[in-house]
Design a protein around this motif. Structure first.
Motif, PDB file in Angstrom:
ATOM      1  N   LEU A 190       0.752  -1.275   0.017  1.00  0.00           N
ATOM      2  CA  LEU A 190      -0.152  -0.089   0.132  1.00  0.00           C
ATOM      3  C   LEU A 190       0.981   1.462  -0.114  1.00  0.00           C
ATOM      4  O   LEU A 190       0.432   2.174  -0.829  1.00  0.00           O
ATOM      5  N   ALA A 191       1.883   1.341   1.055  1.00  0.00           N
ATOM      6  CA  ALA A 191       2.794   2.439   0.935  1.00  0.00           C
ATOM      7  C   ALA A 191       3.816   2.650  -0.562  1.00  0.00           C
ATOM      8  O   ALA A 191       3.717   3.663  -0.982  1.00  0.00           O
ATOM      9  N   LEU A 192       3.907   1.662  -0.978  1.00  0.00           N
ATOM     10  CA  LEU A 192       4.872   1.539  -2.286  1.00  0.00           C
ATOM     11  C   LEU A 192       3.784   2.149  -3.480  1.00  0.00           C
ATOM     12  O   LEU A 192       4.168   3.114  -3.950  1.00  0.00           O
ATOM     13  N   GLY A 193       2.707   1.608  -3.334  1.00  0.00           N
ATOM     14  CA  GLY A 193       1.718   2.289  -4.419  1.00  0.00           C
ATOM     15  C   GLY A 193       1.401   3.745  -4.340  1.00  0.00           C
ATOM     16  O   GLY A 193       1.515   4.474  -5.199  1.00  0.00           O
ATOM     17  N   ALA A 194       1.239   4.061  -2.903  1.00  0.00           N
ATOM     18  CA  ALA A 194       1.152   5.549  -2.681  1.00  0.00           C
ATOM     19  C   ALA A 194       2.245   6.428  -3.297  1.00  0.00           C
ATOM     20  O   ALA A 194       2.113   7.163  -3.836  1.00  0.00           O
ATOM     21  N   VAL A 195       3.350   5.793  -2.834  1.00  0.00           N
ATOM     22  CA  VAL A 195       4.604   6.708  -3.303  1.00  0.00           C
ATOM     23  C   VAL A 195       4.739   6.734  -4.556  1.00  0.00           C
ATOM     24  O   VAL A 195       5.112   7.892  -5.185  1.00  0.00           O
ATOM     25  N   LEU A 196       4.467   5.729  -5.286  1.00  0.00           N
ATOM     26  CA  LEU A 196       4.574   5.747  -6.904  1.00  0.00           C
ATOM     27  C   LEU A 196       3.389   6.751  -7.609  1.00  0.00           C
ATOM     28  O   LEU A 196       3.773   7.432  -8.303  1.00  0.00           O
ATOM     29  N   LEU A 197       2.600   6.735  -6.958  1.00  0.00           N
ATOM     30  CA  LEU A 197       1.343   7.557  -7.505  1.00  0.00           C
ATOM     31  C   LEU A 197       1.755   9.065  -7.226  1.00  0.00           C
ATOM     32  O   LEU A 197       1.711  10.045  -8.011  1.00  0.00           O
ATOM     33  N   VAL A 198       2.345   9.252  -5.916  1.00  0.00           N
ATOM     34  CA  VAL A 198       2.644  10.700  -5.402  1.00  0.00           C
ATOM     35  C   VAL A 198       3.802  11.210  -6.406  1.00  0.00           C
ATOM     36  O   VAL A 198       3.865  12.243  -6.878  1.00  0.00           O
ATOM     37  N   LEU A 199       4.865  10.428  -6.774  1.00  0.00           N
ATOM     38  CA  LEU A 199       5.900  10.492  -7.674  1.00  0.00           C
ATOM     39  C   LEU A 199       5.485  11.027  -8.908  1.00  0.00           C
ATOM     40  O   LEU A 199       6.115  12.033  -9.511  1.00  0.00           O
ATOM     41  N   LYS A 200       4.398  10.548  -9.599  1.00  0.00           N
ATOM     42  CA  LYS A 200       4.096  10.711 -10.863  1.00  0.00           C
ATOM     43  C   LYS A 200       3.347  11.898 -10.847  1.00  0.00           C
ATOM     44  O   LYS A 200       3.538  12.834 -11.710  1.00  0.00           O
ATOM     45  N   ILE A 201       2.580  12.172  -9.811  1.00  0.00           N
ATOM     46  CA  ILE A 201       1.839  13.501  -9.707  1.00  0.00           C
ATOM     47  C   ILE A 201       2.716  14.622  -9.569  1.00  0.00           C
ATOM     48  O   ILE A 201       2.680  15.537 -10.106  1.00  0.00           O
ATOM     49  N   VAL A 202       3.845  14.562  -8.688  1.00  0.00           N
ATOM     50  CA  VAL A 202       4.587  15.491  -8.368  1.00  0.00           C
ATOM     51  C   VAL A 202       5.480  15.725  -9.719  1.00  0.00           C
ATOM     52  O   VAL A 202       5.717  16.952 -10.330  1.00  0.00           O
ATOM     53  N   ARG A 203       5.739  14.703 -10.423  1.00  0.00           N
ATOM     54  CA  ARG A 203       6.574  14.915 -11.781  1.00  0.00           C
ATOM     55  C   ARG A 203       5.933  15.542 -12.790  1.00  0.00           C
ATOM     56  O   ARG A 203       6.360  16.433 -13.468  1.00  0.00           O
ATOM     57  N   ARG A 204       4.319  15.387 -12.752  1.00  0.00           N
ATOM     58  CA  ARG A 204       3.661  16.050 -13.794  1.00  0.00           C
ATOM     59  C   ARG A 204       3.519  17.460 -13.416  1.00  0.00           C
ATOM     60  O   ARG A 204       3.252  18.521 -14.241  1.00  0.00           O
ATOM     61  N   ASN A 205       3.498  17.901 -12.383  1.00  0.00           N
ATOM     62  CA  ASN A 205       3.253  19.013 -11.715  1.00  0.00           C
ATOM     63  C   ASN A 205       4.375  19.839 -11.856  1.00  0.00           C
ATOM     64  O   ASN A 205       4.307  21.250 -11.550  1.00  0.00           O
ATOM     65  N   GLN A 206       5.568  19.544 -12.060  1.00  0.00           N
ATOM     66  CA  GLN A 206       6.712  20.473 -12.266  1.00  0.00           C
ATOM     67  C   GLN A 206       7.049  21.020 -13.601  1.00  0.00           C
ATOM     68  O   GLN A 206       7.556  22.035 -13.580  1.00  0.00           O
ATOM     69  N   GLU A 207       6.293  20.462 -14.435  1.00  0.00           N
ATOM     70  CA  GLU A 207       6.408  21.168 -15.891  1.00  0.00           C
ATOM     71  C   GLU A 207       5.826  22.631 -15.683  1.00  0.00           C
ATOM     72  O   GLU A 207       5.011  22.874 -15.093  1.00  0.00           O
ATOM     73  N   PRO A 208       6.435  23.798 -16.325  1.00  0.00           N
ATOM     74  CA  PRO A 208       6.055  24.950 -16.314  1.00  0.00           C
ATOM     75  C   PRO A 208       4.734  24.940 -17.115  1.00  0.00           C
ATOM     76  O   PRO A 208       4.609  24.059 -18.038  1.00  0.00           O
ATOM     77  N   PRO A 209       3.899  25.891 -16.870  1.00  0.00           N
ATOM     78  CA  PRO A 209       2.423  26.117 -17.588  1.00  0.00           C
ATOM     79  C   PRO A 209       2.837  26.618 -19.096  1.00  0.00           C
ATOM     80  O   PRO A 209       3.676  27.284 -19.323  1.00  0.00           O
ATOM     81  N   LEU A 210       1.743  26.130 -19.935  1.00  0.00           N
ATOM     82  CA  LEU A 210       2.006  26.310 -21.335  1.00  0.00           C
ATOM     83  C   LEU A 210       1.155  27.882 -21.575  1.00  0.00           C
ATOM     84  O   LEU A 210      -0.220  27.429 -21.782  1.00  0.00           O
TER      85      LEU A 210
END
Length: 69
Positions: A48-68
């Motif tokens: 459960l913790a591993l799954g939550a960490v993987l999803l959080v990493l994906k969301i954080v990575r997606r939100n680091q991109e500058p806005p278009l």
């Protein structure tokens, strides 16, 4: 909104891997509680913790991109 990324396979792995880990974590935790197996509960909670960490990493990575703009 990014339609394509250079590391699309990594993002797909994080999303699907996170969802699968959460699913198996829930199942193992439930089985462990039912049969009073501490080892199964621990493995389920770790998944459960591993799954939550993987999803959080994906969301954080997606939100680091500058806005278009």
């Amino acid at each position: 909104m990014a339609a394509t990324t250079s590391d699309g396979h990594v993002l797909l792995f994080k999303k699907l891997g996170g969802l699968i880990a959460i699913l198996f974590g829930c199942l193992l935790t439930a089985v462990g509680v039912t049969f009073e197996s501490t080892g199964t509960i621990v493995i389920g909670v770790l998944l459960l913790a591993l799954g939550a960490v993987l999803l959080v990493l994906k969301i954080v990575r997606r939100n680091q991109e500058p806005p278009l703009i």
